[in-house]
Design an enzyme around this catalytic site. Structure first.
Site, PDB file in Angstrom:
ATOM      1  N   SER A 138     -22.958 -22.589 -37.609  1.00  0.00           N
ATOM      2  CA  SER A 138     -21.649 -23.231 -37.411  1.00  0.00           C
ATOM      3  C   SER A 138     -21.689 -24.746 -37.386  1.00  0.00           C
ATOM      4  O   SER A 138     -20.637 -25.386 -37.262  1.00  0.00           O
ATOM      5  CB  SER A 138     -21.005 -22.717 -36.117  1.00  0.00           C
ATOM      6  OG  SER A 138     -20.480 -21.422 -36.309  1.00  0.00           O
ATOM      7  N   LYS A 147     -19.234 -26.416 -39.629  1.00  0.00           N
ATOM      8  CA  LYS A 147     -17.855 -26.788 -39.275  1.00  0.00           C
ATOM      9  C   LYS A 147     -17.673 -28.291 -39.101  1.00  0.00           C
ATOM     10  O   LYS A 147     -16.530 -28.777 -39.082  1.00  0.00           O
ATOM     11  CB  LYS A 147     -17.424 -26.050 -38.005  1.00  0.00           C
ATOM     12  CG  LYS A 147     -17.305 -24.543 -38.177  1.00  0.00           C
ATOM     13  CD  LYS A 147     -16.762 -23.876 -36.935  1.00  0.00           C
ATOM     14  CE  LYS A 147     -16.617 -22.375 -37.114  1.00  0.00           C
ATOM     15  NZ  LYS A 147     -17.887 -21.635 -37.023  1.00  0.00           N
ATOM     16  N   SER A 167     -16.083 -22.628 -31.472  1.00  0.00           N
ATOM     17  CA  SER A 167     -16.604 -22.550 -32.838  1.00  0.00           C
ATOM     18  C   SER A 167     -15.936 -21.423 -33.618  1.00  0.00           C
ATOM     19  O   SER A 167     -16.594 -20.624 -34.287  1.00  0.00           O
ATOM     20  CB  SER A 167     -18.130 -22.352 -32.816  1.00  0.00           C
ATOM     21  OG  SER A 167     -18.692 -22.617 -34.080  1.00  0.00           O
TER      22      SER A 167
END
Length: 317
Positions: free
Chosen positions: A83, A86, A143
């Site tokens: 993640s 992101k 997240s």
């Protein structure tokens, strides 16, 4: 031509010459020994005198203001980043807000693609509205993969178009070892970046969009009646920490980008591949601890300790 050395002849008191083997016979052994010695030496790393052990596959410590690299390990090799992906999704969303296309207080309802996205979530529900500010927090704190897919649709109209822009932007800002496959970081062999590239992206966000940095300092986020904690355990607990993003998959291990500021100095620590645990909370605790060690060492070296190489070598023994 044969080399010779003089050796004492103890029986007569004279010295006699003894012949050594030809160079072609003993030189390979010298080269082999030299090669083995070099292989046994630890790899050189940027400025790591006195650095405590960092239990991670790769890391980098960078000065956010100057771009100077303070310490590294495997910093230029691409790895799975989970993640941490992101951060690029957020960067493109910040650009869209800055251009005036989106506003923080705008309300939307989730698209079908976002609702169908699995993994970590900000807990979007059909018809339940959210603001762009909540969408940002949905990515920075829990997240949320659903939040990332929603951001892709709002910015570019579709995930494929958004991913193409992610990769174009990566090249523009100097992320030359990075490929993106999705906006959320769900496992895929084409979702890779080096610690250096992640630090470059983090520095770009900090430099271009300082107004959005407070979004990375939230300990918790509540949406749809559900409160989610920030896996970056340094946020809210360590005064100098300013963010920034966690990530975890089986392939990537536990990953963390941690940023901090002391006495006007801003540092970026990127930690990738902290050994995984079945208990994700324990894994993120370990990633947070490794990041804190790296940042603490970096601030001590940058702010308080004079650069005295011979003393550094002594203290590292």
């Amino acid at each position: 031509m044969l080399a010779s050395i003089s050796a004492p002849d103890t029986s007569s008191g004279r010295t006699t010459a003894k012949r050594l083997p030809p160079m072609r016979l003993w030189l390979p052994y010298v080269l082999l020994c030299a090669t083995m010695l070099l292989c046994c030496m630890p790899p050189a790393q940027a400025g790591t005198s006195g650095l405590p052990p960092i239990d991670a596959r790769a890391f980098i410590l960078m000065n956010a203001d100057t771009g100077a690299i303070i310490a590294t390990k495997n910093a230029y090799q691409p790895y799975a980043i989970a993640s941490i992906t992101k951060l690029m999704t957020l960067y493109l969303l910040f650009k869209d807000i800055d251009s005036g296309h989106l506003q923080l207080n705008q309300h939307f309802v989730p698209c079908r693609a976002a609702l169908q996205t699995g993994g970590s979530s900000m807990f979007m529900h059909p018809g339940l509205p959210f603001t762009i500010a909540q969408l940002i927090l949905g990515m920075t704190v829990p997240s949320g993969n659903d939040a990332a897919v929603e951001a892709a649709h709002l910015v570019a109209g579709s995930v494929p178009a958004f991913v193409a822009e992610m990769n174009r932007t990566a090249r523009k800002i100097g992320m030359l070892s990075t490929t993106f496959h999705d906006p959320d970081g769900l496992p895929h062999p084409n979702n890779m970046a080096s610690p250096y590239d992640v630090a470059v992206l983090t520095r770009t966000i900090m430099t271009q969009f300082p107004q959005f940095m407070p979004f990375f300092r939230h300990e918790n986020f509540t949406y749809a009646g559900i409160t989610s904690p920030n896996p970056n355990l340094l946020v809210g607990r360590v005064p100098f920490i300013t963010g920034m993003k966690s990530g975890y998959t089986d392939a990537a291990g536990h990953c963390l980008v941690a940023t901090g500021t002391q006495n006007g100095i801003r540092l970026i620590a990127v930690i990738l591949g902290v050994p995984s645990f079945r208990d994700e909370g324990r894994g993120f605790w370990r990633a947070s601890w490794q990041s804190l060690k790296l940042l603490d060492w970096g601030f001590a070296r940058t702010l308080w300790l004079p650069s005295v190489p011979h003393l550094e070598r002594t203290s590292a023994r």
